[in-house]
Design a protein around this motif. Sequence first.
Motif, PDB file in Angstrom:
ATOM      1  N   GLU A 569      48.062  46.740  42.353  1.00 43.48           N
ATOM      2  CA  GLU A 569      47.078  47.755  42.736  1.00 43.48           C
ATOM      3  C   GLU A 569      45.673  47.216  42.546  1.00 43.48           C
ATOM      4  OE1 GLU A 569      47.124  51.367  43.451  1.00 43.48           O
ATOM      5  OE2 GLU A 569      49.118  50.884  44.179  1.00 43.48           O
ATOM      6  N   ASP A 570      44.830  47.426  43.543  1.00 45.98           N
ATOM      7  CA  ASP A 570      43.409  47.096  43.433  1.00 45.98           C
ATOM      8  C   ASP A 570      42.613  48.341  43.829  1.00 45.98           C
ATOM      9  OD1 ASP A 570      41.324  44.535  43.508  1.00 45.98           O
ATOM     10  OD2 ASP A 570      40.701  46.227  44.749  1.00 45.98           O
ATOM     11  N   VAL A 628      29.249  51.054  40.069  1.00 49.23           N
ATOM     12  CA  VAL A 628      30.299  50.474  40.914  1.00 49.23           C
ATOM     13  C   VAL A 628      31.365  49.906  39.989  1.00 49.23           C
ATOM     14  CG1 VAL A 628      30.887  48.761  42.662  1.00 49.23           C
ATOM     15  CG2 VAL A 628      28.651  49.876  42.736  1.00 49.23           C
ATOM     16  N   ARG A 629      32.625  50.254  40.269  1.00 48.22           N
ATOM     17  CA  ARG A 629      33.703  49.753  39.425  1.00 48.22           C
ATOM     18  C   ARG A 629      34.855  49.259  40.300  1.00 48.22           C
ATOM     19  NH1 ARG A 629      34.032  51.745  34.196  1.00 48.22           N
ATOM     20  NH2 ARG A 629      35.732  50.237  34.023  1.00 48.22           N
ATOM     21  N   GLU A 630      35.511  48.206  39.840  1.00 47.07           N
ATOM     22  CA  GLU A 630      36.725  47.707  40.472  1.00 47.07           C
ATOM     23  C   GLU A 630      37.673  47.241  39.383  1.00 47.07           C
ATOM     24  OE1 GLU A 630      38.266  44.671  44.013  1.00 47.07           O
ATOM     25  OE2 GLU A 630      36.223  44.491  43.221  1.00 47.07           O
ATOM     26  N   GLU A 631      38.949  47.538  39.567  1.00 43.74           N
ATOM     27  CA  GLU A 631      39.933  47.133  38.575  1.00 43.74           C
ATOM     28  C   GLU A 631      41.277  46.934  39.268  1.00 43.74           C
ATOM     29  OE1 GLU A 631      41.205  48.412  34.019  1.00 43.74           O
ATOM     30  OE2 GLU A 631      39.485  49.333  35.033  1.00 43.74           O
ATOM     31  N   GLN A 632      42.079  46.066  38.675  1.00 44.95           N
ATOM     32  CA  GLN A 632      43.394  45.765  39.210  1.00 44.95           C
ATOM     33  C   GLN A 632      44.456  46.067  38.162  1.00 44.95           C
ATOM     34  OE1 GLN A 632      43.114  41.639  40.308  1.00 44.95           O
ATOM     35  NE2 GLN A 632      41.932  42.070  42.170  1.00 44.95           N
ATOM     36  N   TRP A 633      45.598  46.541  38.655  1.00 45.42           N
ATOM     37  CA  TRP A 633      46.736  46.817  37.773  1.00 45.42           C
ATOM     38  C   TRP A 633      48.000  46.230  38.394  1.00 45.42           C
ATOM     39  CZ3 TRP A 633      43.165  50.806  38.720  1.00 45.42           C
ATOM     40  CH2 TRP A 633      42.457  51.264  37.593  1.00 45.42           C
ATOM     41  N   ARG A 634      48.900  45.811  37.538  1.00 44.32           N
ATOM     42  CA  ARG A 634      50.216  45.336  37.957  1.00 44.32           C
ATOM     43  C   ARG A 634      51.275  46.119  37.185  1.00 44.32           C
ATOM     44  NH1 ARG A 634      46.671  41.265  38.252  1.00 44.32           N
ATOM     45  NH2 ARG A 634      46.812  39.792  40.004  1.00 44.32           N
TER      46      ARG A 634
END
Length: 911
Positions: A569-570, A628-634
């Motif tokens: 997920e991004d 502004v935010r961005e995050e990745q999940w696995r």
Amino acid sequence: MKHRDPQSARAVAARTLASLVLVLLGAASAESADTSADDSLDFLLRDLQEDDDPTAGGPPAASASPTATRSEPEQAQAPAPEPAADMASIPVTGLRSPDTEDAEPRRRSRPRQPLLEEIVVTARRREESLQETPVAVTAMSAEALSAAGVSSITDLQQIVPGLQFGESATKTPSIFIRGVGQRDASAELDPGVGVYLNGIFIARQDTQLLDTVDTESIQVLRGPQGTLFGKNNTGGAMLVTTRAPDLGTPEFGGTAKAGNFGRLDLRLHGNLPLIDDRLGLRVAVNSKNYDGYLENIDDGTSFGDEKRLAAAARLLWNVTDSLSADGFLFWSRQDERSTAVTCLYQNPQANVAQLHYPARPDFETACRESEAAARDGKVSLTTADSVIKMDNLMTALTLSWDLADLQIKSISAWSHQYNIERNDDQDGTAVDILSTGSRALNRNLAAAGIDAPGEYRDQYSQELQINGDLLDGRVSYTTGLFLSRETMNNNTFGSTVGPNGLAGIDPSTVTDILIPGLPNLGSLLVFPLATYIATRSDLQNDSAAVFAQGTWNATEWLQLTLGARYTFEDRWRDLDVFPVDSVAYAQRIGAVYIDPAGFYSPITRVQFDALGRNVPDLPLIENLGADVREEQWRNFTPSATVSLLATPVLLERFRLDSGMLYFTYSEGFKAGGFSPRGAELVSFEPEEVANYEIGLKLDAVDSRLRINAALFYMDYTNIQVRVAEQGERFSDIFLFMSNAGAATIAGAEIEATALFGELMLFASANYTDAEYQVFEGQIINPGQGVTTTDRSDEPFGLVPEASYAAGLQYNWMTPIGMFVPRLQMYYRDELFTGLDYRAVEYPSSTIDEVTLWNARVTCFLGEHLSLAAFVNNLTDEHYFKSGFSVSAALGAATLVQGEPRTYGVELSWAF
């Protein structure tokens, strides 16, 4: 408001479950103990089964009957199961209609004993018999939905155990299964129960107008479905399938429904074979119109209204004997008032409750008036702040290849939402105290000369599924890939406290905040406040996953299933904020801005009330790109199931037709994201569920008794909850996402059906024991800092501890046609509605239990025509069905009244 002892509630639920099983098993024993029981039943029903002329009155065509049956001699020659979309029915509402080619011989010879038909589901992404699928699932055909009087997806909670719908002022259905779901419909929030339309994941809860589609079947899967269905299925999944074209027979038909409160619905459909057995088109149009059942005493407007229009087309092309293409196009429009809420006054010390509003009554007076209106089944609120609008467009192409023991399926889809406007009155009073949504923001942006572009959303998805068999069918497998991108542009949120954001506060309260112990400055003065929260965001959610599941039939009685899914997920979001230019606003109201806690210098009460007759616009500051935010999940979601199938010896010994005992471990997760809290984006983590389940599925008494039951226990971590907090300024109320910590959920559910000739009895029940293990909340006191409070003793929001349903249906042949009377009841336990830490202190934060009765009679007048009359809420119960309580900041519960007694008629035809 009464509160029952939890142990007592559990005992009642346990006795209810046990009673259902004992009653139905007792009925089974009476019918299966020896042949005399069957003979007695035949004697009781001989007038219906032997003496009646089976062709009298022209029984309806098989495709129209919700209770068509097969006889015992025909059982061996029963046709092979078809796809779920063509034959799904359920134990709760009736039997599957026979296929068209079998209808004529069944009309010539009336069955001696009705039997429960086999049900085919796609809960494991392949077609399987319900009773041989180790998943807790309820499946309903279109005929079963009609027989049960289901006109919207929210009606399903009165049939499906463990399914609960909540509703807030945004009119968005919040779906819960086994206590897991999502209360809010904001753009940053994903649902806890995944909804799929023809295999396409519907990402946002506010686009799930599934009562407007041309439905063929609905399947409700309970428990985490993270392996095969992916993210956002922590509670379960709902699979909705529309009717596919019939490539051989043209058909035109429809249904018209009329009832009280201005109910007028019309559904039309047409099926046109274009090339025999190769190409066909089905189109449908659905219009729902309802004036509403709640009169607003302030201006006479009706709330609870519906104004929806939808059109769908499905084109099926059998390109070759092994390749098919299925095109789907859907469009819908919603233009209604938002949900009306009733204000129940709670806390006079709440911040909003202490405010004054220019030339308007105070909050307590307005809230008490709303309470009084509710006692008469009416509401008192601000109509101008209530609007729900959205247009929805979806298109998809499904390609299927059948290659020997291998089937490959590709699902490509695009959806688009536009013309979006959502605004609602959150305080439930006739005073414009708390208004949220896009209207407040866009109005003030326009007044400030700032561009206010409309919101629109897009979702693209691609899924590849491969189903196959190995080792001469002893091993079956499903594997595939999933990709999606979702974009939301100009997603807006605005919230005002007071008319256009203007409110005031007593000098004594201000002095206590700024300088505790300072003498009271008098009641003739007012400290003005300008409270306005306005944000606009663009969001992008990307997802990719690979999944696989295989089932090994180790022996005739042992089946092992293993599955896994890996998801990436991004998430990205930006945030624009539009704070009030406090200095400029002070000049408009004749005051001076005082920075701490957002106060202005005092003005006289006369000046303040004069502003209420012409409230000045709010001068706004445009702060683009505030955050502004961005995050990745696995995430890795495995599953494992051990299924024990009853052998022929066991079936014979216990007089069963089929039996299964299964043990399942499964996981699910819901994606994380970012939520605005003032001028910053606060991240929240994905929530996860680990489920341990034991299930039992039985058919008995020559397919005249069916019992499906399950026990479950879930570890629920990083729970995403919507919380309400006081901001740094006195009148700020922040609603944002947070992770509650951890909880456990244990429960039981059962569905049962028994047939006695033409009489069908059905029942279902659910018990859910949900407890927080860790849940910490923040308390912000203006000028005094932040403290932490333990909220782990709170009940789960909008999750009843117990619910159950029961009913009966009878097929009665007469000279003019077949009459099918049906009576059903539904009980729902108490519901907690709290959002903040003070709500648990007030009894009105908990909604009372309720029991509802519905009745329906359908007459099949020949093969192509049926007429039904219905009464819902037969005893005209007055009850609340949902809502929320913000007791610390707002000082009230705002609850949604349920529908009173409704009645009407429904005419259906098909040629």
